[in-house]
Write a protein that holds these residues in place. Structure first.
Motif, PDB file in Angstrom:
ATOM      1  N   GLN A 163       0.682 -62.453  21.513  1.00 33.60           N
ATOM      2  CA  GLN A 163       1.127 -61.417  22.446  1.00 33.60           C
ATOM      3  C   GLN A 163       1.532 -60.151  21.693  1.00 33.60           C
ATOM      4  O   GLN A 163       1.333 -59.038  22.185  1.00 33.60           O
ATOM      5  N   VAL A 164       2.087 -60.328  20.507  1.00 37.48           N
ATOM      6  CA  VAL A 164       2.339 -59.196  19.614  1.00 37.48           C
ATOM      7  C   VAL A 164       1.335 -59.331  18.485  1.00 37.48           C
ATOM      8  O   VAL A 164       1.550 -60.059  17.525  1.00 37.48           O
ATOM      9  N   PRO A 165       0.176 -58.678  18.605  1.00 35.90           N
ATOM     10  CA  PRO A 165      -0.923 -58.924  17.670  1.00 35.90           C
ATOM     11  C   PRO A 165      -0.586 -58.525  16.251  1.00 35.90           C
ATOM     12  O   PRO A 165       0.162 -57.589  16.003  1.00 35.90           O
ATOM     13  N   SER A 166      -1.153 -59.269  15.307  1.00 34.92           N
ATOM     14  CA  SER A 166      -0.919 -58.974  13.898  1.00 34.92           C
ATOM     15  C   SER A 166      -1.863 -57.900  13.391  1.00 34.92           C
ATOM     16  O   SER A 166      -1.728 -57.430  12.281  1.00 34.92           O
ATOM     17  N   THR A 167      -2.863 -57.531  14.192  1.00 28.79           N
ATOM     18  CA  THR A 167      -3.740 -56.424  13.842  1.00 28.79           C
ATOM     19  C   THR A 167      -3.453 -55.263  14.779  1.00 28.79           C
ATOM     20  O   THR A 167      -3.109 -55.453  15.939  1.00 28.79           O
ATOM     21  N   ARG A 168      -3.581 -54.059  14.275  1.00 31.68           N
ATOM     22  CA  ARG A 168      -3.287 -52.895  15.094  1.00 31.68           C
ATOM     23  C   ARG A 168      -4.340 -52.730  16.180  1.00 31.68           C
ATOM     24  O   ARG A 168      -5.493 -53.072  16.014  1.00 31.68           O
ATOM     25  N   ASP A 169      -3.907 -52.164  17.283  1.00 36.51           N
ATOM     26  CA  ASP A 169      -4.773 -52.036  18.439  1.00 36.51           C
ATOM     27  C   ASP A 169      -6.041 -51.260  18.125  1.00 36.51           C
ATOM     28  O   ASP A 169      -7.112 -51.573  18.642  1.00 36.51           O
ATOM     29  N   GLU A 170      -5.980 -50.229  17.272  1.00 36.07           N
ATOM     30  CA  GLU A 170      -7.167 -49.433  16.970  1.00 36.07           C
ATOM     31  C   GLU A 170      -8.229 -50.270  16.265  1.00 36.07           C
ATOM     32  O   GLU A 170      -9.429 -50.021  16.425  1.00 36.07           O
ATOM     33  N   VAL A 171      -7.828 -51.269  15.513  1.00 34.26           N
ATOM     34  CA  VAL A 171      -8.784 -52.163  14.868  1.00 34.26           C
ATOM     35  C   VAL A 171      -9.492 -53.017  15.921  1.00 34.26           C
ATOM     36  O   VAL A 171     -10.717 -53.184  15.885  1.00 34.26           O
ATOM     37  N   ILE A 172      -8.725 -53.547  16.840  1.00 36.60           N
ATOM     38  CA  ILE A 172      -9.292 -54.354  17.920  1.00 36.60           C
ATOM     39  C   ILE A 172     -10.265 -53.520  18.734  1.00 36.60           C
ATOM     40  O   ILE A 172     -11.407 -53.932  19.005  1.00 36.60           O
ATOM     41  N   GLN A 173      -9.829 -52.338  19.137  1.00 36.56           N
ATOM     42  CA  GLN A 173     -10.655 -51.503  19.993  1.00 36.56           C
ATOM     43  C   GLN A 173     -11.926 -51.040  19.287  1.00 36.56           C
ATOM     44  O   GLN A 173     -13.000 -50.969  19.897  1.00 36.56           O
ATOM     45  N   SER A 174     -11.857 -50.743  18.010  1.00 34.54           N
ATOM     46  CA  SER A 174     -13.053 -50.322  17.266  1.00 34.54           C
ATOM     47  C   SER A 174     -14.052 -51.469  17.154  1.00 34.54           C
ATOM     48  O   SER A 174     -15.266 -51.266  17.294  1.00 34.54           O
ATOM     49  N   SER A 175     -13.581 -52.680  16.922  1.00 32.54           N
ATOM     50  CA  SER A 175     -14.463 -53.848  16.842  1.00 32.54           C
ATOM     51  C   SER A 175     -15.169 -54.078  18.174  1.00 32.54           C
ATOM     52  O   SER A 175     -16.382 -54.325  18.219  1.00 32.54           O
ATOM     53  N   LEU A 176     -14.408 -53.980  19.263  1.00 32.01           N
ATOM     54  CA  LEU A 176     -14.982 -54.201  20.584  1.00 32.01           C
ATOM     55  C   LEU A 176     -15.914 -53.063  20.999  1.00 32.01           C
ATOM     56  O   LEU A 176     -16.964 -53.290  21.605  1.00 32.01           O
ATOM     57  N   HIS A 177     -15.544 -51.831  20.656  1.00 34.74           N
ATOM     58  CA  HIS A 177     -16.353 -50.686  21.085  1.00 34.74           C
ATOM     59  C   HIS A 177     -17.696 -50.657  20.361  1.00 34.74           C
ATOM     60  O   HIS A 177     -18.704 -50.237  20.955  1.00 34.74           O
ATOM     61  N   PHE A 178     -17.738 -51.082  19.103  1.00 36.97           N
ATOM     62  CA  PHE A 178     -19.010 -51.155  18.375  1.00 36.97           C
ATOM     63  C   PHE A 178     -19.953 -52.109  19.100  1.00 36.97           C
ATOM     64  O   PHE A 178     -21.141 -51.820  19.305  1.00 36.97           O
ATOM     65  N   PHE A 179     -19.433 -53.255  19.507  1.00 36.29           N
ATOM     66  CA  PHE A 179     -20.209 -54.247  20.267  1.00 36.29           C
ATOM     67  C   PHE A 179     -20.618 -53.672  21.623  1.00 36.29           C
ATOM     68  O   PHE A 179     -21.771 -53.792  22.058  1.00 36.29           O
ATOM     69  N   GLN A 180     -19.678 -53.037  22.291  1.00 34.81           N
ATOM     70  CA  GLN A 180     -19.938 -52.456  23.605  1.00 34.81           C
ATOM     71  C   GLN A 180     -21.019 -51.391  23.534  1.00 34.81           C
ATOM     72  O   GLN A 180     -21.902 -51.318  24.404  1.00 34.81           O
ATOM     73  N   SER A 181     -20.999 -50.574  22.498  1.00 32.22           N
ATOM     74  CA  SER A 181     -21.953 -49.477  22.362  1.00 32.22           C
ATOM     75  C   SER A 181     -23.382 -49.972  22.189  1.00 32.22           C
ATOM     76  O   SER A 181     -24.332 -49.313  22.604  1.00 32.22           O
ATOM     77  N   HIS A 182     -23.542 -51.148  21.566  1.00 37.12           N
ATOM     78  CA  HIS A 182     -24.868 -51.697  21.320  1.00 37.12           C
ATOM     79  C   HIS A 182     -25.236 -52.801  22.308  1.00 37.12           C
ATOM     80  O   HIS A 182     -26.293 -53.412  22.187  1.00 37.12           O
ATOM     81  N   HIS A 183     -24.324 -53.076  23.267  1.00 34.01           N
ATOM     82  CA  HIS A 183     -24.538 -54.158  24.232  1.00 34.01           C
ATOM     83  C   HIS A 183     -24.787 -55.477  23.503  1.00 34.01           C
ATOM     84  O   HIS A 183     -25.624 -56.287  23.890  1.00 34.01           O
ATOM     85  N   GLY A 184     -24.016 -55.680  22.458  1.00 36.48           N
ATOM     86  CA  GLY A 184     -24.155 -56.842  21.584  1.00 36.48           C
ATOM     87  C   GLY A 184     -23.927 -56.399  20.152  1.00 36.48           C
ATOM     88  O   GLY A 184     -23.457 -55.286  19.896  1.00 36.48           O
TER      89      GLY A 184
END
Length: 279
Positions: free
Chosen positions: A251-272
């Protein structure tokens, strides 16, 4: 030579070639193995050992015009079915020039993970928190996935799964589960969603095309953990592909939110992931 499909994120995935080829399998095994990928238990199911990994570097353009050098973790996927390796022993594909821009603030926080398999050319690339260890596997029917574990908290992880146009029942049920407006459609296909997910947040990336078939979400789990992910689906004639990238975090992540969002957005941008095939 790898094809830089990053330059063409809207190109529709091609079926039954390269990394995405489905391997013939006993039908009863198909959905069972893919279900392991999507629930995050597949790593303990039939991947006998962590995949071989080596370290390199990769360069991304920075949003400020600089060059962002990230660690590149090369991971050989574990094959669940022995294949004839007498005629081929594929090395990791050559990494194309990256066009995806990253913030300079992420230079020491992110890594790229390139997953390849020894029995065929090509591979795929994802972004993940720096230092997380990867283990990839390929199912008997050609579906595949990846798990990255947080070394500082092994209950935290990042999962990627892809049915690779196999296990159509799994794909249809997942589409109905992660895209609530498709639940009735999944039921009509004979794969009813009996336990709908309760989303804290759910958003379509766009209103049409591939973006409309891409969604981000957040769910809260018992035990003080939450899941944040991106899902994508596509169809070709009567076949379906379903891809998921999901963080399981405290619930209190050990990684910063910008790291999470960048990982997800790279995937989102390529639809995989960024798919790299060999000419």
């Amino acid at each position: 030579m790898g094809k830089n499909v990053e330059q063409h994120p809207s190109v529709k995935p091609r079926r039954k070639i390269g990394w995405f080829a489905a391997i013939a399998a006993v039908p009863l095994l198909v959905c069972g193995m893919y279900a392991g990928f999507t629930t995050g238990t597949w790593g303990n199911g039939y991947a006998s050992a962590p995949a071989q990994s080596t370290r390199e570097t990769i360069v991304f353009p920075g949003t400020d015009g600089s060059q962002i050098v990230l660690p590149l973790q090369l991971t050989e996927a574990d094959l669940s079915v022995d294949s004839d390796r007498s005629y081929i022993r594929s090395a990791p594909p050559r990494v194309p020039e990256m066009s995806y821009e990253l913030s300079p603030d992420l230079k020491d926080k992110l890594q790229a993970v390139l997953v390849y398999r020894s029995d065929m050319p090509g591979g795929y690339l994802l972004l993940a928190p720096a230092g997380w260890e990867a283990s990839g596997s390929v199912g008997a029917n050609g579906s595949y996935g990846l798990t990255l574990m947080n070394p500082d908290n092994t209950e935290e992880n990042l999962h990627y799964s892809d049915n690779a146009w196999a296990c159509q029942g799994c794909a249809i049920n997942n589409i109905g589960t992660y895209f609530p407006d498709q639940a009735d459609w999944a039921d009509e296909q004979g794969f009813t969603v009996y336990e709908p997910m309760s989303f804290d947040e759910w958003n379509n990336v766009g209103t049409e095309g591939e973006n409309h078939r891409t969604a981000s979400y957040v769910t809260t789990l018992k035990g003080g953990f939450y899941q944040e992910g991106v899902v994508y689906y596509d169809e070709d004639s009567n076949d379906y592909v379903f891809r998921l990238l999901e963080f399981n975090l405290a619930q209190v992540p050990s990684t910063r939110d910008e790291v999470i969002q960048s990982s997800l957005h790279f995937f989102q941008s390529h639809h995989g992931p960024l798919n790299m095939e060999t000419d």
